[in-house]
Design an enzyme around this catalytic site. Sequence first.
Site, PDB file in Angstrom:
ATOM      1  N   LYS A  13      -9.848   6.951 -18.593  1.00  0.00           N
ATOM      2  CA  LYS A  13      -9.532   5.559 -17.280  1.00  0.00           C
ATOM      3  C   LYS A  13     -11.114   4.873 -17.634  1.00  0.00           C
ATOM      4  O   LYS A  13     -11.341   3.467 -17.219  1.00  0.00           O
ATOM      5  CB  LYS A  13      -9.417   5.838 -16.350  1.00  0.00           C
ATOM      6  CG  LYS A  13      -7.398   6.416 -15.995  1.00  0.00           C
ATOM      7  CD  LYS A  13      -7.072   6.589 -14.626  1.00  0.00           C
ATOM      8  CE  LYS A  13      -7.634   7.689 -13.766  1.00  0.00           C
ATOM      9  NZ  LYS A  13      -7.875   8.940 -14.344  1.00  0.00           N
ATOM     10  N   ARG A  88      -3.272   6.383  -5.987  1.00  0.00           N
ATOM     11  CA  ARG A  88      -2.671   7.649  -6.623  1.00  0.00           C
ATOM     12  C   ARG A  88      -1.880   8.426  -6.518  1.00  0.00           C
ATOM     13  O   ARG A  88      -1.816   9.274  -6.557  1.00  0.00           O
ATOM     14  CB  ARG A  88      -4.142   8.907  -6.780  1.00  0.00           C
ATOM     15  CG  ARG A  88      -5.125   8.459  -7.782  1.00  0.00           C
ATOM     16  CD  ARG A  88      -6.401   9.626  -7.223  1.00  0.00           C
ATOM     17  NE  ARG A  88      -6.981  10.851  -8.584  1.00  0.00           N
ATOM     18  CZ  ARG A  88      -7.934  10.068  -9.208  1.00  0.00           C
ATOM     19  NH1 ARG A  88      -8.184   9.036  -8.175  1.00  0.00           N
ATOM     20  NH2 ARG A  88      -8.509  10.587  -9.844  1.00  0.00           N
ATOM     21  N   ARG A 122     -17.087  16.369 -20.499  1.00  0.00           N
ATOM     22  CA  ARG A 122     -18.224  15.560 -19.815  1.00  0.00           C
ATOM     23  C   ARG A 122     -19.454  15.567 -19.606  1.00  0.00           C
ATOM     24  O   ARG A 122     -19.702  16.554 -18.226  1.00  0.00           O
ATOM     25  CB  ARG A 122     -17.017  14.588 -18.976  1.00  0.00           C
ATOM     26  CG  ARG A 122     -16.765  13.605 -18.319  1.00  0.00           C
ATOM     27  CD  ARG A 122     -16.055  12.748 -17.894  1.00  0.00           C
ATOM     28  NE  ARG A 122     -15.276  13.701 -15.969  1.00  0.00           N
ATOM     29  CZ  ARG A 122     -14.452  12.734 -15.884  1.00  0.00           C
ATOM     30  NH1 ARG A 122     -14.225  11.968 -16.299  1.00  0.00           N
ATOM     31  NH2 ARG A 122     -14.027  13.791 -14.242  1.00  0.00           N
ATOM     32  N   ARG A 153     -20.411  16.485 -13.951  1.00  0.00           N
ATOM     33  CA  ARG A 153     -19.726  16.862 -11.881  1.00  0.00           C
ATOM     34  C   ARG A 153     -19.312  18.179 -11.306  1.00  0.00           C
ATOM     35  O   ARG A 153     -18.908  18.744 -12.396  1.00  0.00           O
ATOM     36  CB  ARG A 153     -18.631  15.448 -12.175  1.00  0.00           C
ATOM     37  CG  ARG A 153     -19.103  14.543 -12.015  1.00  0.00           C
ATOM     38  CD  ARG A 153     -18.137  13.081 -11.916  1.00  0.00           C
ATOM     39  NE  ARG A 153     -16.582  13.526 -11.736  1.00  0.00           N
ATOM     40  CZ  ARG A 153     -15.603  13.345 -11.685  1.00  0.00           C
ATOM     41  NH1 ARG A 153     -15.735  12.122 -12.566  1.00  0.00           N
ATOM     42  NH2 ARG A 153     -14.445  13.280 -11.451  1.00  0.00           N
ATOM     43  N   ARG A 164      -7.133  19.754  -9.886  1.00  0.00           N
ATOM     44  CA  ARG A 164      -6.920  17.775 -10.052  1.00  0.00           C
ATOM     45  C   ARG A 164      -5.923  17.449 -10.773  1.00  0.00           C
ATOM     46  O   ARG A 164      -5.002  16.959 -10.964  1.00  0.00           O
ATOM     47  CB  ARG A 164      -7.985  17.133 -10.682  1.00  0.00           C
ATOM     48  CG  ARG A 164     -10.036  17.534 -10.042  1.00  0.00           C
ATOM     49  CD  ARG A 164     -10.839  16.881 -10.569  1.00  0.00           C
ATOM     50  NE  ARG A 164     -11.237  16.313 -11.230  1.00  0.00           N
ATOM     51  CZ  ARG A 164     -11.171  15.841 -12.228  1.00  0.00           C
ATOM     52  NH1 ARG A 164     -12.365  16.683 -13.041  1.00  0.00           N
ATOM     53  NH2 ARG A 164     -11.820  15.054 -12.668  1.00  0.00           N
TER      54      ARG A 164
END
Length: 206
Positions: A13, A88, A122, A153, A164
Site C-alpha cells: 500500500k 482500518r 522490509r 521496523r 497484525r
Amino acid sequence: MKLIFLGPPGAGKGTQAAGVSAHLGVPHISTGDMFRSAIRNQTPTGLEAKRYMDAGELVPDSVVIAMVRERMAMDDARNGYLLDGFPRTVDQAIALDEIAAPDAVVDIDVPDERLLSRLTGRRVCGKCQGTFHISKLADEHTCPICGGALYQREDDQPETIATRLKAYHEQTEPLIGYYSGLGKLRRVNGDSKLEDVFKAILATLE
Ligand code: ADP
Ligand code: ZN
C-alpha cells in the site's frame, strides 16, 4: 480525487500510494507514517500509539480519528487525498464518510503466505521513509535513494506480524463488504511486479 488504499500489512500500500499520489497530485496521507513521526517527536499521540503499534494491535479509533480529522482540515487535502492505512475499522470508515467520503477504494490483494516474507524482509529509510525489500538491496544498511540509514521496523518481527494479520482479518477486512455495498470497491491483484500493480491501479481508476 478522494481515494483509499486498503489491503493487509505488507500488501505494498505505502509504495503504491506514494507513486499514485504523485501521479494524481493528491496528498499521500499515511496514518502509520503519522504515528511513527509522532513517536519520533514524542507527542502525546505518539506516546499513546506506541504501545499498540509495538504489540501489532490497532490504535484506538478515537485517537486515529482525531488525528485524521486534523490532517484532513489542512489546505492541501481540500481537493482530494490518498489515504493509506485509514480507515482500518468500520467505525473509522463511518467517521471518514462524515469528514469527506471517498470516491473509490482500491483493495490490494495479496495472500497471507506471501505477506510474511515481504514484512520480515522490509527495511525503512530513517531519512526519506522509503521502504525496500532486502532481496532487492545491494547494501542492506543504506538507502538506495537518499543514502540514509535503513532500519527494520519493530513491528516487522514475526510474532508481531501474526498479531497484525489477525487484526487485519478481524477488524479491517469487513471494510471490503462495507465499500462494495456502496459500489466503491476496486480490487487489484497485489501479488505481482510493482510496475504491474501500479498500472492495474491506474487502470481501475479510469
Ligand atoms: P502496515 O500497513 O504495514 O501494518 P502501517 O504503517 O500502516 O503498517 O501501520 C502500522 C501500525 O500503526 C499498525 O499496526 C497500527 O498499530 C497503527 N495504525 C496505523 N493506522 C491505523 C488505523 N487507521 N487504525 C488503527 N491503528 C493504526
Ligand atoms: Zn532514503
